[in-house]
Design a protein around this motif. Structure first.
Motif, PDB file in Angstrom:
ATOM      1  N   GLN A  63      57.312 -32.295  48.205  1.00 17.40           N
ATOM      2  CA  GLN A  63      56.556 -33.070  49.191  1.00 17.40           C
ATOM      3  C   GLN A  63      55.796 -34.204  48.511  1.00 17.40           C
ATOM      4  O   GLN A  63      55.678 -35.306  49.062  1.00 17.40           O
ATOM      5  CB  GLN A  63      55.592 -32.146  49.938  1.00 17.40           C
ATOM      6  N   ARG A  64      55.314 -33.929  47.317  1.00 17.93           N
ATOM      7  CA  ARG A  64      54.629 -34.980  46.551  1.00 17.93           C
ATOM      8  C   ARG A  64      55.578 -36.137  46.267  1.00 17.93           C
ATOM      9  O   ARG A  64      55.212 -37.315  46.454  1.00 17.93           O
ATOM     10  CB  ARG A  64      54.096 -34.385  45.254  1.00 17.93           C
ATOM     11  N   ILE A  99      47.940 -27.978  48.995  1.00 20.77           N
ATOM     12  CA  ILE A  99      48.292 -28.498  50.318  1.00 20.77           C
ATOM     13  C   ILE A  99      49.756 -28.921  50.373  1.00 20.77           C
ATOM     14  O   ILE A  99      50.420 -28.769  51.393  1.00 20.77           O
ATOM     15  CB  ILE A  99      47.358 -29.663  50.687  1.00 20.77           C
ATOM     16  N   THR A 100      50.267 -29.476  49.281  1.00 19.47           N
ATOM     17  CA  THR A 100      51.673 -29.866  49.223  1.00 19.47           C
ATOM     18  C   THR A 100      52.353 -29.198  48.031  1.00 19.47           C
ATOM     19  O   THR A 100      51.690 -28.662  47.125  1.00 19.47           O
ATOM     20  CB  THR A 100      51.833 -31.399  49.097  1.00 19.47           C
ATOM     21  N   ARG A 101      53.683 -29.263  48.030  1.00 19.73           N
ATOM     22  CA  ARG A 101      54.484 -28.787  46.911  1.00 19.73           C
ATOM     23  C   ARG A 101      55.084 -29.985  46.184  1.00 19.73           C
ATOM     24  O   ARG A 101      54.960 -31.115  46.637  1.00 19.73           O
ATOM     25  CB  ARG A 101      55.579 -27.845  47.412  1.00 19.73           C
ATOM     26  N   ARG A 145      58.348 -36.919  47.927  1.00 15.78           N
ATOM     27  CA  ARG A 145      58.672 -37.577  49.192  1.00 15.78           C
ATOM     28  C   ARG A 145      57.558 -38.517  49.622  1.00 15.78           C
ATOM     29  O   ARG A 145      57.796 -39.670  50.019  1.00 15.78           O
ATOM     30  CB  ARG A 145      58.910 -36.527  50.273  1.00 15.78           C
ATOM     31  N   ASN A 146      56.314 -38.014  49.555  1.00 17.14           N
ATOM     32  CA  ASN A 146      55.178 -38.831  49.978  1.00 17.14           C
ATOM     33  C   ASN A 146      55.044 -40.096  49.133  1.00 17.14           C
ATOM     34  O   ASN A 146      54.742 -41.176  49.658  1.00 17.14           O
ATOM     35  CB  ASN A 146      53.890 -38.009  49.888  1.00 17.14           C
ATOM     36  N   GLN A 195      48.339 -37.952  45.509  1.00 17.78           N
ATOM     37  CA  GLN A 195      49.444 -37.005  45.641  1.00 17.78           C
ATOM     38  C   GLN A 195      49.332 -35.873  44.623  1.00 17.78           C
ATOM     39  O   GLN A 195      49.652 -34.714  44.927  1.00 17.78           O
ATOM     40  CB  GLN A 195      50.782 -37.738  45.513  1.00 17.78           C
ATOM     41  N   ARG A 244      49.077 -33.461  55.132  1.00 19.69           N
ATOM     42  CA  ARG A 244      50.025 -33.433  54.014  1.00 19.69           C
ATOM     43  C   ARG A 244      50.611 -34.805  53.724  1.00 19.69           C
ATOM     44  O   ARG A 244      51.078 -35.065  52.617  1.00 19.69           O
ATOM     45  CB  ARG A 244      51.162 -32.445  54.305  1.00 19.69           C
ATOM     46  N   ILE A 245      50.600 -35.705  54.721  1.00 20.00           N
ATOM     47  CA  ILE A 245      51.206 -37.020  54.531  1.00 20.00           C
ATOM     48  C   ILE A 245      50.219 -38.176  54.665  1.00 20.00           C
ATOM     49  O   ILE A 245      50.495 -39.281  54.205  1.00 20.00           O
ATOM     50  CB  ILE A 245      52.382 -37.243  55.517  1.00 20.00           C
ATOM     51  N   LEU A 265      46.651 -33.517  46.123  1.00 21.76           N
ATOM     52  CA  LEU A 265      47.123 -32.689  47.228  1.00 21.76           C
ATOM     53  C   LEU A 265      47.894 -31.476  46.711  1.00 21.76           C
ATOM     54  O   LEU A 265      47.752 -30.359  47.240  1.00 21.76           O
ATOM     55  CB  LEU A 265      48.013 -33.515  48.165  1.00 21.76           C
ATOM     56  N   GLN A 266      48.702 -31.678  45.682  1.00 22.45           N
ATOM     57  CA  GLN A 266      49.438 -30.555  45.107  1.00 22.45           C
ATOM     58  C   GLN A 266      48.483 -29.595  44.404  1.00 22.45           C
ATOM     59  O   GLN A 266      48.609 -28.364  44.527  1.00 22.45           O
ATOM     60  CB  GLN A 266      50.505 -31.059  44.141  1.00 22.45           C
TER      61      GLN A 266
END
Length: 288
Positions: free
Chosen positions: A259-260, A254-256, A262-263, A246, A168-169, A249-250
């Motif tokens: 989280q996007r 995989i991410t919300r 933040r990353n 990013q 995720r990161i 990933l969303q």
């Protein structure tokens, strides 16, 4: 050990030094478990010195040379190589890194162990030892080491659940150590053009498709660090890749959204550090 057909896939472009390519190819030839096939992708025209290395290298396995008319970058070159692969498994190798002699043997043994335990794997990575040659880190905050210098070992999470969380990161697989099921790569669409993030993007799609991952704690590749290595981790194009990655990933679930965001803040902040501070931050975060 179960018999599996393994292809080593290596891409090379004009910016690679001929002695480094020779060393990388010799490390493939010296494997205790000889690969079944070597696929080399020439990503655009090469220098005469690189051509001489390719012309004189005599691998112990079947080999193929794929030539691209111009430099297209890592993703398209890797995808062109995948189209030529005939093995069941693909072992990635960088043109300026060195695989330790028992790399393939150890990774294939890990596949057998997981299969026997009822937890078959699709992706196996490993730790890698990062090193520099004399003067290679000049301009990257690393000074001029007098001769080859071990900088540290880059280890990533080992178990599948920890790898899934880490993905995720950040990319949870050291790409020069990657051993992956070829059919799994094809099933998710292979390598795609995401600037400097093609490997991370592929790992994300493999995870989203339900593939099982593992990393070995033993360093199985010697990874050459240079000033150019650190420069590739900054700049406008990699910022573009971060933004696109990013979003991907969303999109893959995989991410919300939070989280996007933040990353992006964390990863872009890391990329924008001055070169000396970037090098020290990288060492603190990734080397053990």
């Amino acid at each position: 050990m179960t018999d599996r057909a393994v292809t080593v896939l290596l891409t090379v472009y004009a910016g690679v030094r001929a002695p480094h390519l020779r060393e990388a190819l010799e490390s493939v030839a010296a494997q205790t478990r000889v690969p079944d096939e070597l696929v080399v992708v020439a990503d655009g025209p090469l220098t005469p010195e690189l051509e001489a290395v390719l012309a004189t290298h005599r691998p112990a396995c079947r080999s193929r040379l794929v030539r691209l008319p111009r430099n297209l970058g890592s993703g398209p070159a890797s995808q062109a190589g995948m189209a030529a692969v005939t093995g069941d498994w693909v072992a990635r190798a960088d043109a300026d890194d060195v695989s330790v002699p028992h790399r393939l043997e150890r990774q294939l043994a890990a596949l057998d162990e997981a299969q026997a335990a009822g937890r078959p794997l699709d992706v196996v990575g490993a730790a890698m030892t990062e090193f520099s040659d004399a003067g290679d880190l000049a301009g990257a905050g690393g000074g001029r080491p007098a001769g080859r210098q071990v900088l540290g070992v880059r280890r990533l999470p080992s178990g599948h659940d920890a790898i899934a969380a880490y993905l995720r990161i950040n990319n949870p697989i050291n790409n020069p150590t990657l051993l992956v099921r070829a059919q799994a790569v094809r099933a998710v669409g292979g390598y795609r053009a995401v600037p400097f993030m093609e490997d991370y993007d592929l790992m994300a799609r493999l995870l989203a498709a339900g593939c099982r991952f593992a990393n070995l704690d033993e360093p199985l590749v010697l990874f050459r660090m240079s000033g150019e290595t650190m420069k590739r981790r900054t700049g406008a194009r990699i910022l573009q890749g971060e933004w696109q990655m990013q979003r991907n990933l969303q999109a893959y679930g995989i991410t919300r959204g939070w989280q996007r965001c933040r990353n992006l803040v964390l990863r872009l902040g890391f990329r924008l550090l001055p070169s000396g501070l970037l090098n020290r931050a990288y060492s603190a975060l990734f080397r053990r």
